[in-house]
Design an enzyme around this catalytic site. Structure first.
Site, short mmCIF file in Angstrom:
data_model
loop_
_atom_site.label_atom_id
_atom_site.label_comp_id
_atom_site.label_asym_id
_atom_site.label_seq_id
_atom_site.Cartn_x
_atom_site.Cartn_y
_atom_site.Cartn_z
N GLU A 104 0.84 -1.21 0.00
CA GLU A 104 0.00 0.00 0.00
C GLU A 104 0.87 1.25 0.00
O GLU A 104 2.08 1.19 0.14
CB GLU A 104 -0.91 0.03 1.23
CG GLU A 104 -2.34 -0.42 0.99
CD GLU A 104 -3.16 0.58 0.18
OE1 GLU A 104 -2.59 1.59 -0.27
OE2 GLU A 104 -4.37 0.36 0.02
N ASN A 108 -9.86 5.63 2.93
CA ASN A 108 -8.88 5.08 1.98
C ASN A 108 -8.48 6.14 0.98
O ASN A 108 -8.45 7.33 1.32
CB ASN A 108 -9.48 3.83 1.30
CG ASN A 108 -8.46 2.73 1.12
OD1 ASN A 108 -7.29 2.99 0.89
ND2 ASN A 108 -8.90 1.51 1.26
N ASP A 148 -10.11 1.45 -3.95
CA ASP A 148 -9.07 1.45 -2.93
C ASP A 148 -8.26 2.74 -3.07
O ASP A 148 -8.83 3.82 -3.14
CB ASP A 148 -8.21 0.19 -3.09
CG ASP A 148 -7.45 -0.18 -1.82
OD1 ASP A 148 -6.98 0.72 -1.11
OD2 ASP A 148 -7.29 -1.39 -1.55
#
Length: 286
Positions: free
Chosen positions: A15, A141, A191
């Site tokens: 991430e 997010n 995301d």
């Protein structure tokens, strides 16, 4: 344009990629393996730091350190020694929550969110002082700013929506929240995201095997297919900001699904015909 794997990271949950123009390198995190990764693009040299616990995102800072958003605190990572020094705690009264995605705005303030049970997550702004900016989120997010700096974008993944807010650059305040992209009913979840120099959003589609590009009105215009099920976050980098880097995840996949998406958890990249916007550094780290 076909994204290809460039680092066999085998991250559980890759991430938060951030391009550092001074070092000409990419930093990103592996949330559940408790690592901060670095790739020197010119040489291909890789490095990582074990940071001891969950790390949701990071921010560039002057000097040889990074700011980390860990489970329940912000912390400094010393890139020379690898030492992690806690800065401040948050949401310790919510043990099911943890910090998640984060990014610095053009004025050098670090914005990051938390995630937890339905409605328990929040959005924060840190500029030497911590302030809660939004509540009632589930997984705060992908976040970013429009190319003109007047709009802030924020994703709540389980709700399958990306919100837009009016953004006041001078004060760092948000107003007029509205649904900018509504993906409810889809088989995938939005995301992480990044914004290019033309004002288009590039959004990773968790369980969607792709990164989707949306125009400034929120209309889908282009899709980059990936050979992995769970892309997590794109960002632009390279000396001309014309390479799109994409982190991915293997967490939660069955053995069969991992075999079908062999490169799950690896770092991908693709050359683009558009350029991205530069990452920003934290300006008031004290």
């Amino acid at each position: 344009m076909i994204p290809v794997p460039i680092v066999q990271a085998r991250a559980r949950l890759g991430e938060g990629p951030v391009w550092d123009p001074l070092r000409q390198c990419l930093f990103w995190v592996d949330i559940y393996n408790h690592r901060v990764h670095q790739l020197i693009l010119e040489t291909g040299a890789e490095r990582w730091w074990e940071v001891g616990e969950v790390v949701g995102s990071l921010a560039l800072v002057a000097g040889e350190r990074l700011l980390l958003a860990q489970r329940h605190h912000l912390a400094w990572l010393d890139l020379l020694s690898g030492a992690v020094e806690p800065l401040l705690e948050l949401e310790t009264d919510r043990p099911q929550n943890r910090c998640n995605d984060g990014k610095c705005d053009p004025q050098g303030r670090f914005w990051f969110g938390t995630m937890g049970p339905e409605g328990a997550g929040s959005l924060y702004r840190y500029d030497g002082h911590l302030e809660r900016m939004e509540t009632g989120l589930t997984i705060s997010n992908g976040l970013g700013w429009s190319s003109d700096g007047h709009t802030f974008y924020l994703t709540d993944s389980p709700r399958q929506q990306i919100y837009a807010y009016d953004f006041a650059a001078e004060t760092g305040s948000l107003s007029h929240r509205r649904v900018f992209i509504d993906l409810r009913g889809s088989s995938f979840f939005p995301d992480g995201l990044t914004v290019d120099a033309q004002g288009y959003l590039w959004v990773a589609l968790w369980d969607g095997w792709a990164v989707q590009r949306f125009d400034p009105q929120g209309i889908p215009v282009e899709k980059l297919e990936l050979p992995v099920q769970r892309p997590t976050c794109p960002t632009f980098g390279g000396s001309h900001l014309d390479r799109l880097f994409i982190t991915t995840a293997a967490v939660g996949l069955s053995e069969k699904e991992i075999q079908e998406g062999f490169h799950a958890g690896d770092l991908f990249a693709v050359q683009t015909v558009v350029r991205g916007l530069p990452a920003h550094r934290l300006m008031n780290p004290v």
